[in-house]
Design a protein around this motif. Structure first.
Motif, PDB file in Angstrom:
ATOM      1  N   LEU A  37     -13.965   1.797   3.221  1.00  0.00           N
ATOM      2  CA  LEU A  37     -13.578   0.394   3.093  1.00  0.00           C
ATOM      3  C   LEU A  37     -12.493   0.058   4.106  1.00  0.00           C
ATOM      4  O   LEU A  37     -11.494   0.771   4.234  1.00  0.00           O
ATOM      5  CB  LEU A  37     -13.063   0.098   1.685  1.00  0.00           C
ATOM      6  CG  LEU A  37     -14.034   0.340   0.526  1.00  0.00           C
ATOM      7  CD1 LEU A  37     -13.366  -0.016  -0.793  1.00  0.00           C
ATOM      8  CD2 LEU A  37     -15.322  -0.463   0.709  1.00  0.00           C
ATOM      9  N   PHE A  96      -6.847   2.591   2.746  1.00  0.00           N
ATOM     10  CA  PHE A  96      -8.091   2.069   3.324  1.00  0.00           C
ATOM     11  C   PHE A  96      -8.374   2.751   4.662  1.00  0.00           C
ATOM     12  O   PHE A  96      -7.479   3.263   5.332  1.00  0.00           O
ATOM     13  CB  PHE A  96      -7.995   0.559   3.518  1.00  0.00           C
ATOM     14  CG  PHE A  96      -8.005  -0.226   2.234  1.00  0.00           C
ATOM     15  CD1 PHE A  96      -9.176  -0.432   1.536  1.00  0.00           C
ATOM     16  CD2 PHE A  96      -6.827  -0.752   1.718  1.00  0.00           C
ATOM     17  CE1 PHE A  96      -9.194  -1.147   0.348  1.00  0.00           C
ATOM     18  CE2 PHE A  96      -6.818  -1.468   0.533  1.00  0.00           C
ATOM     19  CZ  PHE A  96      -8.004  -1.668  -0.156  1.00  0.00           C
ATOM     20  N   ALA A 146     -12.155   1.108  -4.789  1.00  0.00           N
ATOM     21  CA  ALA A 146     -12.397   2.215  -3.871  1.00  0.00           C
ATOM     22  C   ALA A 146     -12.731   3.536  -4.571  1.00  0.00           C
ATOM     23  O   ALA A 146     -13.674   4.221  -4.140  1.00  0.00           O
ATOM     24  CB  ALA A 146     -11.177   2.392  -2.943  1.00  0.00           C
TER      25      ALA A 146
END
Length: 312
Positions: free
Chosen positions: A3, A30, A309
């Protein structure tokens, strides 16, 4: 599934705003922090005004340490390919090899008019993009000590030392993307490391992935020994712990969550967002660029990192 956070600074952001969210992106774990490459707002005042994409990334390269950095996507109308190859290679070195180059034709005519940038017809922009990709990848791929020549229609290079080289070898990863089913997949198959489809439904993304798979077969990409293309998608995101929080975030950016879910993004609670992203994964997406429009809402990133996530 990797992501990335994807921002649109032309809508209104200073460099300090971008530094704050980039550092938070990194702290949240991320994979990447990407930004658009535009010089004019597409709604609202755009205050305090635009920031240059590659100047921003150069500064972020030395003010972050882990997160990958790039453009989605650099406009081919803004920069000559030779100097762009030099600049991107320099930022790659500044970052320790964390940069990626998304490159496209450019499409927003109004910003070209506003800042005096030539805007050729679409056919010429695609032809120029092809030459730009040939030049940039050719410069990076030329062995040290050799020179690079390019007798193109729009760009001509003679005796170039093809320096500097990026830290990453054989070059900075190149992202090519779009919704077209013919020219864009062909360019991605020939030149790119990643193929991105922006703001489309999962089924539309699947059709684009099928088109690029066909282009890879026609161009003999696998037989040449090149790595398979990374497949990715860019999606607007709205995530909230409750329906009320989703609505609040939607109102803050003027978006309809239901419209997002049916066409160009993911919206809802963490469970719903995970389910929607999994529909893209089912078509082969291995990376998602989450377009965050309210860059001051860092709690939004915290929620996605904590509740979305880990489930992907």
């Amino acid at each position: 599934m990797r992501l990335c956070i994807f921002t649109e600074p032309q809508q209104g952001a200073s460099y300090q705003d971008l530094l704050r969210i980039a550092r938070h992106t990194e702290a949240c774990g991320f994979d990447g922090f990407f930004r658009s490459d535009h010089y004019l707002t597409m709604g609202g005042t755009g205050l305090p005004g635009p920031t240059d994409a590659w100047l921003t990334l150069a500064a972020l390269a030395v003010q972050t340490s882990r997160v990958r950095l790039g453009t989605l996507v650099t406009s081919g109308t803004f920069r000559l390919p030779g100097p762009l190859a030099i600049g991107v290679a320099q930022v790659d070195a500044m970052s320790g090899g964390r940069v990626e180059l998304g490159l496209g034709t450019g499409w927003f005519e109004a910003e070209h008019e506003a800042y005096g940038i030539p805007f050729p017809p679409a056919a010429e922009r695609f032809a120029r993009l092809t030459e730009q990709l040939e030049v940039i990848t050719g410069l990076w791929g030329t062995p040290v000590g050799d020179t690079f020549d390019y007798p193109g229609t729009y760009y001509q290079l003679a005796g170039s030392p093809a320096l500097p080289k990026p830290v990453q070898s054989p070059g900075v990863p190149v992202i090519v993307g779009g919704k077209g089913l013919r020219r864009t997949p062909e360019l991605a198959a020939r030149f790119a490391d990643e193929f991105n489809v922006p703001f489309s439904s999962a089924d539309e993304v699947g059709r684009s992935y099928a088109a690029v798979a066909g282009a890879c077969e026609r161009t003999g990409r696998e037989a040449s020994g090149r790595r398979p293309l990374v497949l990715s998608a860019a999606l607007a995101v709205l995530c909230g712990r409750t329906d009320a929080e989703v609505r609040r975030r939607a109102e803050a950016i003027g978006r309809d969550p239901e419209e997002m879910r049916t066409g160009y993004g993911v919206a809802g609670t963490p469970e719903q967002v995970v389910e929607q992203i999994q529909a893209y994964a089912a078509h082969g997406a291995g990376r998602i660029f989450l377009q965050v429009l309210d860059i001051g809402d860092l709690d939004h990133l915290d929620l996605i990192a904590a509740e979305v996530a880990p489930r992907l």
